[in-house]
Write a protein that holds these residues in place. Structure first.
Motif, PDB file in Angstrom:
ATOM      1  N   UNK A  74       3.592  -1.979  -4.724  1.00 34.73           N
ATOM      2  CA  UNK A  74       2.616  -3.060  -4.679  1.00 34.73           C
ATOM      3  C   UNK A  74       2.683  -3.830  -5.997  1.00 34.73           C
ATOM      4  N   UNK A  75       2.758  -5.143  -5.906  1.00 33.33           N
ATOM      5  CA  UNK A  75       2.780  -6.011  -7.082  1.00 33.33           C
ATOM      6  C   UNK A  75       1.527  -6.872  -7.058  1.00 33.33           C
ATOM      7  N   UNK A  76       0.790  -6.833  -8.148  1.00 34.21           N
ATOM      8  CA  UNK A  76      -0.392  -7.678  -8.283  1.00 34.21           C
ATOM      9  C   UNK A  76      -0.135  -8.736  -9.329  1.00 34.21           C
ATOM     10  N   UNK A  77      -0.364  -9.980  -8.960  1.00 32.42           N
ATOM     11  CA  UNK A  77      -0.186 -11.081  -9.908  1.00 32.42           C
ATOM     12  C   UNK A  77      -1.452 -11.935  -9.903  1.00 32.42           C
ATOM     13  N   UNK A  86       1.648   1.816  -6.926  1.00 32.70           N
ATOM     14  CA  UNK A  86       1.938   2.333  -5.589  1.00 32.70           C
ATOM     15  C   UNK A  86       0.734   2.241  -4.658  1.00 32.70           C
ATOM     16  N   UNK A  87      -0.457   2.020  -5.218  1.00 31.77           N
ATOM     17  CA  UNK A  87      -1.676   1.962  -4.415  1.00 31.77           C
ATOM     18  C   UNK A  87      -2.291   0.571  -4.500  1.00 31.77           C
ATOM     19  N   UNK A  88      -2.452  -0.066  -3.364  1.00 28.44           N
ATOM     20  CA  UNK A  88      -2.980  -1.434  -3.304  1.00 28.44           C
ATOM     21  C   UNK A  88      -4.389  -1.529  -3.892  1.00 28.44           C
ATOM     22  N   UNK A 146      -1.978 -10.022  -4.161  1.00 27.40           N
ATOM     23  CA  UNK A 146      -1.390  -8.694  -4.055  1.00 27.40           C
ATOM     24  C   UNK A 146      -0.243  -8.778  -3.052  1.00 27.40           C
ATOM     25  N   UNK A 147       0.934  -8.309  -3.448  1.00 30.36           N
ATOM     26  CA  UNK A 147       2.108  -8.357  -2.589  1.00 30.36           C
ATOM     27  C   UNK A 147       2.609  -6.922  -2.371  1.00 30.36           C
TER      28      UNK A 147
END
Length: 95
Positions: free
Chosen positions: A2-5, A61-63, A92-93
């Motif tokens: 999970x990538x948060x920008x 790893x956790x949204x 969030x991707x």
């Protein structure tokens, strides 16, 4: 994964030079980076004295955890009191 920008837009009051802006932006970026161990940088409006756009990113790893950390990061930046946050966006991707 999970990538948060996200990005935060700040208004820097009583700033009449790039030197003054740089001082405030560096302080915000350093404090967020040190407190959250995240990627943080000024990403836009580099030549406008009273406006700063700061981008942040996190990978996990956790949204829910990534979302919670980004929310805390935005609240932390606003509570610093160095500049007024006038806008923020979060994405969030999941990969």
């Amino acid at each position: 994964m999970v990538v948060g920008i996200g990005h935060m837009v700040f208004r820097i009051h009583q700033c009449g030079s790039l030197k003054g802006k740089r001082k405030v932006v560096k302080a915000i970026v350093a404090r967020i980076r040190n407190h959250f161990n995240a990627s943080v940088a000024e990403v836009a409006d580099n030549d406008i004295y009273q406006r700063a756009v700061i981008g942040v990113s996190l990978v996990g790893s956790d949204r829910r955890l990534v979302n919670a950390k980004l929310d805390k990061m935005f609240n932390f930046a606003e509570d610093l009191g160095l500049a007024e946050m006038i806008d923020s966006q979060l994405e969030i991707i999941s990969l």
